[in-house]
Motif scaffolding. Structure first.
Motif, mmCIF file in Angstrom:
data_model
loop_
_atom_site.group_PDB
_atom_site.id
_atom_site.type_symbol
_atom_site.label_atom_id
_atom_site.label_comp_id
_atom_site.label_asym_id
_atom_site.label_seq_id
_atom_site.Cartn_x
_atom_site.Cartn_y
_atom_site.Cartn_z
ATOM 1 N N LEU A 1 -38.828 6.156 25.472
ATOM 2 C CA LEU A 1 -40.443 6.172 24.564
ATOM 3 C C LEU A 1 -41.550 5.901 25.956
ATOM 4 O O LEU A 1 -42.813 7.186 25.647
ATOM 5 C CB LEU A 1 -40.197 4.832 23.738
ATOM 6 C CG LEU A 1 -41.661 4.582 22.784
ATOM 7 C CD1 LEU A 1 -41.075 6.461 21.886
ATOM 8 C CD2 LEU A 1 -41.580 3.736 22.151
ATOM 9 N N LYS A 2 -41.868 5.315 26.737
ATOM 10 C CA LYS A 2 -43.166 5.179 27.547
ATOM 11 C C LYS A 2 -43.583 6.286 27.412
ATOM 12 O O LYS A 2 -44.163 7.164 27.814
ATOM 13 C CB LYS A 2 -43.098 3.837 27.942
ATOM 14 C CG LYS A 2 -44.652 3.493 29.191
ATOM 15 C CD LYS A 2 -44.586 1.819 29.457
ATOM 16 C CE LYS A 2 -45.435 2.017 30.098
ATOM 17 N NZ LYS A 2 -46.281 2.876 31.035
ATOM 18 N N ARG A 3 -42.115 6.634 28.826
ATOM 19 C CA ARG A 3 -42.440 7.599 29.671
ATOM 20 C C ARG A 3 -43.163 8.953 28.180
ATOM 21 O O ARG A 3 -43.610 9.680 29.133
ATOM 22 C CB ARG A 3 -40.565 8.087 30.225
ATOM 23 C CG ARG A 3 -40.585 9.706 30.889
ATOM 24 C CD ARG A 3 -39.260 9.860 31.153
ATOM 25 N NE ARG A 3 -38.077 9.699 30.214
ATOM 26 C CZ ARG A 3 -38.290 10.937 29.705
ATOM 27 N NH1 ARG A 3 -39.154 12.411 29.784
ATOM 28 N NH2 ARG A 3 -37.638 11.042 28.642
ATOM 29 N N ARG A 4 -42.468 9.365 27.942
ATOM 30 C CA ARG A 4 -42.588 10.239 26.443
ATOM 31 C C ARG A 4 -43.775 10.589 26.063
ATOM 32 O O ARG A 4 -44.969 11.513 25.954
ATOM 33 C CB ARG A 4 -41.863 10.593 25.439
ATOM 34 C CG ARG A 4 -40.489 10.600 25.956
ATOM 35 C CD ARG A 4 -39.088 10.176 24.510
ATOM 36 N NE ARG A 4 -39.702 10.751 23.285
ATOM 37 C CZ ARG A 4 -39.828 10.680 22.229
ATOM 38 N NH1 ARG A 4 -38.879 8.961 21.778
ATOM 39 N NH2 ARG A 4 -40.017 11.083 21.070
ATOM 40 N N ILE A 5 -44.300 9.204 25.913
ATOM 41 C CA ILE A 5 -46.086 9.263 25.696
ATOM 42 C C ILE A 5 -47.044 8.809 27.719
ATOM 43 O O ILE A 5 -48.106 10.248 26.975
ATOM 44 C CB ILE A 5 -46.540 7.314 24.946
ATOM 45 C CG1 ILE A 5 -45.269 7.611 23.680
ATOM 46 C CG2 ILE A 5 -48.097 7.249 25.182
ATOM 47 C CD1 ILE A 5 -45.873 6.237 23.023
ATOM 48 N N GLU A 6 -46.313 9.219 28.095
ATOM 49 C CA GLU A 6 -47.612 9.533 29.503
ATOM 50 C C GLU A 6 -46.941 10.899 28.741
ATOM 51 O O GLU A 6 -48.066 10.919 29.463
ATOM 52 C CB GLU A 6 -46.961 8.326 30.680
ATOM 53 C CG GLU A 6 -46.864 6.866 30.610
ATOM 54 C CD GLU A 6 -46.060 6.140 31.590
ATOM 55 O OE1 GLU A 6 -45.320 6.896 32.069
ATOM 56 O OE2 GLU A 6 -46.374 5.278 31.815
ATOM 57 N N GLU A 7 -46.333 11.540 29.081
ATOM 58 C CA GLU A 7 -45.530 12.800 29.276
ATOM 59 C C GLU A 7 -46.844 13.535 28.785
ATOM 60 O O GLU A 7 -47.744 14.098 28.751
ATOM 61 C CB GLU A 7 -44.154 13.303 28.914
ATOM 62 C CG GLU A 7 -44.125 13.348 30.103
ATOM 63 C CD GLU A 7 -41.909 14.096 29.853
ATOM 64 O OE1 GLU A 7 -41.850 13.773 28.749
ATOM 65 O OE2 GLU A 7 -41.063 13.813 30.542
ATOM 66 N N ALA A 8 -47.245 12.940 27.246
ATOM 67 C CA ALA A 8 -47.971 13.139 26.091
ATOM 68 C C ALA A 8 -49.672 13.088 26.367
ATOM 69 O O ALA A 8 -50.119 14.291 26.231
ATOM 70 C CB ALA A 8 -47.903 12.802 24.836
ATOM 71 N N LEU A 9 -49.865 12.478 27.018
ATOM 72 C CA LEU A 9 -50.966 11.905 27.956
ATOM 73 C C LEU A 9 -51.683 12.833 28.752
ATOM 74 O O LEU A 9 -52.197 13.077 28.849
ATOM 75 C CB LEU A 9 -51.096 10.062 28.580
ATOM 76 C CG LEU A 9 -51.012 9.276 27.387
ATOM 77 C CD1 LEU A 9 -50.913 7.937 27.906
ATOM 78 C CD2 LEU A 9 -52.552 9.399 26.602
ATOM 79 N N HIS A 10 -50.709 13.176 29.339
ATOM 80 C CA HIS A 10 -51.113 14.112 30.465
ATOM 81 C C HIS A 10 -51.267 15.360 29.797
ATOM 82 O O HIS A 10 -52.652 16.068 30.835
ATOM 83 C CB HIS A 10 -49.352 14.162 31.362
ATOM 84 C CG HIS A 10 -49.746 13.268 32.509
ATOM 85 N ND1 HIS A 10 -50.074 13.076 33.193
ATOM 86 C CD2 HIS A 10 -48.553 12.376 32.573
ATOM 87 C CE1 HIS A 10 -49.882 11.764 33.849
ATOM 88 N NE2 HIS A 10 -48.944 11.590 34.035
ATOM 89 N N ARG A 11 -50.628 16.089 28.801
ATOM 90 C CA ARG A 11 -51.165 16.844 28.037
ATOM 91 C C ARG A 11 -52.205 16.555 27.451
ATOM 92 O O ARG A 11 -53.063 17.916 27.866
ATOM 93 C CB ARG A 11 -49.539 17.339 27.160
ATOM 94 C CG ARG A 11 -48.490 17.963 27.849
ATOM 95 C CD ARG A 11 -47.554 18.407 26.649
ATOM 96 N NE ARG A 11 -47.315 17.409 25.145
ATOM 97 C CZ ARG A 11 -46.323 16.593 25.161
ATOM 98 N NH1 ARG A 11 -45.546 16.298 26.284
ATOM 99 N NH2 ARG A 11 -45.889 16.253 24.300
#
Length: 387
Positions: A369-379
């Motif tokens: 979940l944290k990884r998916r949120i961090e990917e969204a943050l990069h976008r």
């Protein structure tokens, strides 16, 4: 309304999925891309709220980007100033609205022509004549083009000290002027008829048509509706909307919904909306606090069990989430609230505070979940820093 009437039971999880589908947050690019996608998104949602705060990108751009991954700020300018498929007016707040819905806002414009505007009662007729004369003679202008004002005391914190700005705002609310272009928060005002190429504005919607518009807009963008969600910050419309709901119930066009946790608050939906609530998506969205999914705080709390705190005007020592916290939607759960700020000079997005909420707090150690949120943050950072 009669409680003996049969209702359709709906769990919160089912209601969330229906609302997310209605908001087009369950698919990666539901509107496509470009200015046409921007116009289509505004048309479907009914309105996109405008706000002045810009610690990150302003809310109208953010809301559109959430649903249009390839969105560019120029797309909104194209829709507003060139294609003229959207215009600005007051819904529950200043918003972008489909130009095709203009007739439903003409009654408010006529009311302001007749009665004035409660926020702009100090506008002098001479100031109004002055700005209209300038625009008729010289074409569209911004407040910066008027430099001969004698400044006056503010009536409240958000008021302007320029009498001409108040006059422009009054002419906007009365429908004489429209905002033909926006650069940041700098608005260009133009004659409504000249901007749209009309001899005169569209015919005004009748009271009955306006009531149907409110209900249909909510059914389209919310899926499951209540009187409060249909008439957000518009309590005077509730009696007429309730009568229309009763009429549609008798014609079996609407179904009463018993929503889990709603208590005595009544909800309704179209029967076909309830047939298949759908499955949770895997998408992660960093939402604006002015997103239609968040702006009705009580509804968001009922559906998601998440109580958003908007703390920009809260003293620093009393903040929990942070100055401008953004809710994070993962699938059909609110899992975090991130206090973000865009450092435009340093070309980076600053994460000032990360709060796990809801199921996110229960599984805060979940690396996926944290990884998916961090990917969204990069976008999100790439969107923030794009020209």
């Amino acid at each position: 309304m009669s409680q003996a009437r049969k209702s359709h039971s709906l769990s919160r999880a089912e209601a969330r999925r229906i609302w997310l589908r209605a908001q087009r947050l369950d698919a990666p690019a539901p509107f496509g891309e470009g200015a046409q996608a921007t116009a289509a998104a505004v048309e479907h949602l009914g309105y996109v709220q405008i706000d002045t705060i810009n610690v990150i990108e302003r809310s109208h751009h953010h809301i559109l980007w959430t649903r249009i991954p390839e969105y560019q700020r120029a797309d909104l300018r194209q829709a507003q100033s060139i294609d003229k498929t959207v215009f600005e007016y007051w819904t529950h707040a200043l918003s972008y609205v489909p130009t095709g819905d203009m007739r439903f806002f003409i009654p408010a414009m006529k009311r302001h022509q007749r009665d004035g505007h409660k926020w702009l009662s100090s506008v002098k007729p001479a100031d109004l004549r002055k700005v209209l004369r300038l625009i008729r003679r010289n074409g569209a202008l911004t407040i910066r083009d008027i430099d001969d004002d004698v400044l006056v005391d503010k009536e409240h914190l958000w008021a302007s000290r320029k009498p001409s700005k108040r006059a422009l705002q009054l002419a906007f609310y009365t429908g004489v002027l429209t905002i033909s272009e926006r650069n940041g928060m700098l608005k260009t005002y133009e004659l409504m008829t000249r901007h749209f190429g009309w001899d005169k504005p569209p015919n005004s919607a009748s009271a009955r048509e306006a009531t149907a518009y409110l209900l249909d807009r909510a059914l389209r963008a919310q899926g499951v509706v209540s009187l409060d969600s249909i008439c957000h910050l518009d309590a005077p419309s509730k009696p007429s909307v309730r009568r229309l709901i009763e009429a549609r119930m008798r014609r079996k066009e609407l179904v009463q919904v018993a929503l889990e946790g709603a208590g005595k608050q009544e909800h309704w939906a179209r029967a076909e909306t309830l047939e298949s609530p759908g499955e949770p998506s895997e998408l992660v969205h960093i939402l604006s606090p002015f997103d239609p999914l968040i702006i009705q705080r009580k509804r968001t709390h009922l559906f998601f069990g998440y109580e958003h705190r908007f703390e920009a005007y809260v003293p620093k020592e009393k903040r929990v989430f942070g100055y401008f916290a953004l809710p994070v939607l993962a699938g059909d759960d609110m899992v975090a609230a991130l206090d973000l700020k865009t450092d435009r000079r340093g070309r980076k997005l600053l994460l000032q505070k990360w709060n796990w909420v809801g199921n996110g707090a229960q599984r805060g150690a979940c690396k996926d979940l944290k990884r998916r949120i961090e990917e969204a943050l990069h976008r999100f950072e790439r969107f923030q820093l794009a020209e």
